[in-house]
Design a protein around this motif. Sequence first.
Motif, PDB file in Angstrom:
ATOM      1  N   VAL A 239      -7.037  -2.741  11.744  1.00 57.89           N
ATOM      2  CA  VAL A 239      -7.376  -1.989  10.546  1.00 57.89           C
ATOM      3  C   VAL A 239      -7.125  -0.517  10.850  1.00 57.89           C
ATOM      4  O   VAL A 239      -7.688   0.033  11.799  1.00 57.89           O
ATOM      5  CB  VAL A 239      -8.840  -2.202  10.138  1.00 57.89           C
ATOM      6  CG1 VAL A 239      -9.184  -1.354   8.917  1.00 57.89           C
ATOM      7  CG2 VAL A 239      -9.110  -3.677   9.860  1.00 57.89           C
TER       8      VAL A 239
ATOM      9  N   ARG B 214      -2.493  13.929   5.916  1.00 54.92           N
ATOM     10  CA  ARG B 214      -2.721  12.772   5.064  1.00 54.92           C
ATOM     11  C   ARG B 214      -1.388  12.100   4.752  1.00 54.92           C
ATOM     12  O   ARG B 214      -0.325  12.698   4.908  1.00 54.92           O
ATOM     13  CB  ARG B 214      -3.427  13.196   3.773  1.00 54.92           C
ATOM     14  CG  ARG B 214      -4.832  13.739   3.989  1.00 54.92           C
ATOM     15  CD  ARG B 214      -5.429  14.222   2.678  1.00 54.92           C
ATOM     16  NE  ARG B 214      -6.822  14.625   2.804  1.00 54.92           N
ATOM     17  CZ  ARG B 214      -7.220  15.820   3.208  1.00 54.92           C
ATOM     18  NH1 ARG B 214      -6.312  16.742   3.527  1.00 54.92           N
ATOM     19  NH2 ARG B 214      -8.496  16.108   3.296  1.00 54.92           N
TER      20      ARG B 214
ATOM     21  N   ASP C  84       0.816  -1.228   0.000  1.00 51.63           N
ATOM     22  CA  ASP C  84       0.000   0.000   0.000  1.00 51.63           C
ATOM     23  C   ASP C  84       0.847   1.273   0.000  1.00 51.63           C
ATOM     24  O   ASP C  84       0.516   2.249   0.684  1.00 51.63           O
ATOM     25  CB  ASP C  84      -0.958  -0.001   1.196  1.00 51.63           C
ATOM     26  CG  ASP C  84      -2.105  -0.980   1.009  1.00 51.63           C
ATOM     27  OD1 ASP C  84      -2.437  -1.300  -0.142  1.00 51.63           O
ATOM     28  OD2 ASP C  84      -2.674  -1.439   2.028  1.00 51.63           O
TER      29      ASP C  84
ATOM     30  N   PRO D 120      -7.509   3.112   9.306  1.00 55.43           N
ATOM     31  CA  PRO D 120      -8.061   3.919   8.205  1.00 55.43           C
ATOM     32  C   PRO D 120      -7.135   5.092   7.888  1.00 55.43           C
ATOM     33  O   PRO D 120      -6.715   5.823   8.784  1.00 55.43           O
ATOM     34  CB  PRO D 120      -9.410   4.390   8.748  1.00 55.43           C
ATOM     35  CG  PRO D 120      -9.262   4.346  10.230  1.00 55.43           C
ATOM     36  CD  PRO D 120      -8.300   3.252  10.544  1.00 55.43           C
ATOM     37  N   LEU D 121      -6.822   5.274   6.619  1.00 51.90           N
ATOM     38  CA  LEU D 121      -5.924   6.338   6.187  1.00 51.90           C
ATOM     39  C   LEU D 121      -6.479   7.014   4.934  1.00 51.90           C
ATOM     40  O   LEU D 121      -7.287   6.422   4.211  1.00 51.90           O
ATOM     41  CB  LEU D 121      -4.531   5.776   5.865  1.00 51.90           C
ATOM     42  CG  LEU D 121      -3.729   5.155   7.010  1.00 51.90           C
ATOM     43  CD1 LEU D 121      -2.488   4.454   6.455  1.00 51.90           C
ATOM     44  CD2 LEU D 121      -3.347   6.202   8.049  1.00 51.90           C
ATOM     45  N   THR D 122      -6.041   8.228   4.690  1.00 46.43           N
ATOM     46  CA  THR D 122      -6.324   8.912   3.431  1.00 46.43           C
ATOM     47  C   THR D 122      -4.997   9.226   2.762  1.00 46.43           C
ATOM     48  O   THR D 122      -4.137   9.886   3.358  1.00 46.43           O
ATOM     49  CB  THR D 122      -7.109  10.217   3.667  1.00 46.43           C
ATOM     50  OG1 THR D 122      -8.362   9.904   4.281  1.00 46.43           O
ATOM     51  CG2 THR D 122      -7.357  10.922   2.344  1.00 46.43           C
TER      52      THR D 122
ATOM     53  N   ALA E 166      -9.191   7.245   0.153  1.00 44.12           N
ATOM     54  CA  ALA E 166      -9.349   6.614   1.460  1.00 44.12           C
ATOM     55  C   ALA E 166      -9.135   5.111   1.315  1.00 44.12           C
ATOM     56  O   ALA E 166      -9.602   4.493   0.357  1.00 44.12           O
ATOM     57  CB  ALA E 166     -10.735   6.900   2.018  1.00 44.12           C
ATOM     58  N   PHE E 167      -8.385   4.531   2.244  1.00 40.84           N
ATOM     59  CA  PHE E 167      -8.175   3.083   2.222  1.00 40.84           C
ATOM     60  C   PHE E 167      -7.918   2.597   3.632  1.00 40.84           C
ATOM     61  O   PHE E 167      -7.709   3.384   4.557  1.00 40.84           O
ATOM     62  CB  PHE E 167      -7.007   2.709   1.297  1.00 40.84           C
ATOM     63  CG  PHE E 167      -5.640   3.052   1.838  1.00 40.84           C
ATOM     64  CD1 PHE E 167      -4.826   2.078   2.394  1.00 40.84           C
ATOM     65  CD2 PHE E 167      -5.168   4.354   1.794  1.00 40.84           C
ATOM     66  CE1 PHE E 167      -3.574   2.398   2.895  1.00 40.84           C
ATOM     67  CE2 PHE E 167      -3.916   4.681   2.283  1.00 40.84           C
ATOM     68  CZ  PHE E 167      -3.111   3.691   2.839  1.00 40.84           C
ATOM     69  N   SER E 168      -7.957   1.298   3.796  1.00 43.60           N
ATOM     70  CA  SER E 168      -7.720   0.681   5.104  1.00 43.60           C
ATOM     71  C   SER E 168      -6.405  -0.080   5.064  1.00 43.60           C
ATOM     72  O   SER E 168      -6.267  -1.056   4.313  1.00 43.60           O
ATOM     73  CB  SER E 168      -8.865  -0.268   5.477  1.00 43.60           C
ATOM     74  OG  SER E 168     -10.081   0.444   5.631  1.00 43.60           O
ATOM     75  N   TYR E 169      -5.442   0.370   5.856  1.00 44.32           N
ATOM     76  CA  TYR E 169      -4.181  -0.356   5.979  1.00 44.32           C
ATOM     77  C   TYR E 169      -4.421  -1.515   6.940  1.00 44.32           C
ATOM     78  O   TYR E 169      -4.899  -1.327   8.058  1.00 44.32           O
ATOM     79  CB  TYR E 169      -3.088   0.566   6.516  1.00 44.32           C
ATOM     80  CG  TYR E 169      -1.749  -0.104   6.673  1.00 44.32           C
ATOM     81  CD1 TYR E 169      -0.750   0.054   5.719  1.00 44.32           C
ATOM     82  CD2 TYR E 169      -1.481  -0.908   7.778  1.00 44.32           C
ATOM     83  CE1 TYR E 169       0.482  -0.570   5.858  1.00 44.32           C
ATOM     84  CE2 TYR E 169      -0.263  -1.540   7.922  1.00 44.32           C
ATOM     85  CZ  TYR E 169       0.718  -1.366   6.970  1.00 44.32           C
ATOM     86  OH  TYR E 169       1.925  -1.995   7.110  1.00 44.32           O
TER      87      TYR E 169
ATOM     88  N   SER F   7      -4.350  -3.172   0.247  1.00 39.35           N
ATOM     89  CA  SER F   7      -5.736  -2.773   0.053  1.00 39.35           C
ATOM     90  C   SER F   7      -5.882  -1.879  -1.160  1.00 39.35           C
ATOM     91  O   SER F   7      -6.993  -1.640  -1.627  1.00 39.35           O
ATOM     92  CB  SER F   7      -6.260  -2.023   1.291  1.00 39.35           C
ATOM     93  OG  SER F   7      -6.227  -2.842   2.437  1.00 39.35           O
ATOM     94  N   THR F   8      -4.744  -1.362  -1.647  1.00 43.78           N
ATOM     95  CA  THR F   8      -4.744  -0.474  -2.802  1.00 43.78           C
ATOM     96  C   THR F   8      -4.141  -1.183  -4.011  1.00 43.78           C
ATOM     97  O   THR F   8      -3.513  -2.241  -3.882  1.00 43.78           O
ATOM     98  CB  THR F   8      -3.931   0.806  -2.518  1.00 43.78           C
ATOM     99  OG1 THR F   8      -2.574   0.433  -2.229  1.00 43.78           O
ATOM    100  CG2 THR F   8      -4.500   1.573  -1.345  1.00 43.78           C
TER     101      THR F   8
END
Length: 361
Positions: free
Chosen positions: A158, A100, A55, A160-162, A172-175, A339-340
């Motif tokens: 989990v 971010r 990611d 959460p990050l942007t 937005a995704f979840s690492y 996740s990306t």
Amino acid sequence: SKPSAPAQPLAEPTYFDSENPKSLREWGMVQTSDGALILGARVTPYDLTTPLFTDYAQKLRTIWMPPGVAADYTADGPLAFPVGTVITKTFFYQTSAKGRVLQQADPAQFHAGDGLKLNQVRMIETRLLIRRAEGWTALTYLWNDAQTDAVLHRIGAVVPLTMVRQDGKDEAFSYIVPNATQCSACHATNVATREIQPIGPKARLLNRDFAYSDGSENQLSRLTAMGYLKGVADPGQAPLQVSWTDAAAPTEARARAYLDVNCGHCHNPKGAAATSGLYLDAASPLSGSAGLCKLPVAAGAGTGNLRFDIVPGKADESIIAYRMGSTHPAVMMPEIGRSTRHDEGVALIRSWIDSLEGSCR
């Protein structure tokens, strides 16, 4: 203003032969001091010619060994590390002014010697591989919000990050911080023994210069000079795998390097994905087992209704490109660890497939 000194004194690097301390600080490998992440005594950083994609996270990798022991050089697999070795990998992101995380990082902005400037980064996790008498142990430590320490975390998490993408858009995704089972899913490269092994520190991935705080030097030479490695006299005689980002290298060599690091620990004749018959490790030949005109073993959503893993000259008809390009949990490969979508990696593999000659008819 200058950050305050840590409330706790710095810890010396320590090998725990059975105990798993709750605090990362107790290991003394990486710890915080005066607003920086610093390395303990005789803890040396390293990097890989081609790293695993996670990611877009940045990674600070280190090796430490107790005095009087050294790893034995091996030309093919991971170096043969002795009991007492502690390998760490810290995952972090450079941050923007708005907090971010950035896809495109500038190491000059966040490196402090061999460590990190904590006010420039978002710390996520530090993973440890400890070589004990009974084998390797994998532990994960999750960093607190204050970025003062990381705590042992076995059940995964989990975060959460942007992310600010390279084009300036937010995503937005979840690492995903792995749990203990997920660690072994990758690091147990032999499905029969299920023994955990390091993946990255192989001679072919370490045989490159590294910008240490006291100057640039070949990593195999540095490890030898430190007394951490024996058996390699000349890095020029050691294997070297190209970097997937090296535009001067052949596309096929870059693609195979990328697939080896990101997929080969499972997709090899002894790995967890051996039953697929798809071998993407560096040692496997570019033939049917590497996906050329190979029918998938299992059908389902993962195939995208495509017939072959790789169709020469046709990335759009190749299952590998389809799965790498997806973020759907039932489709994407690798199925854990991201996740990306790795746009640059996908572009490389697609370019390689499109360059191949031949037909599946």
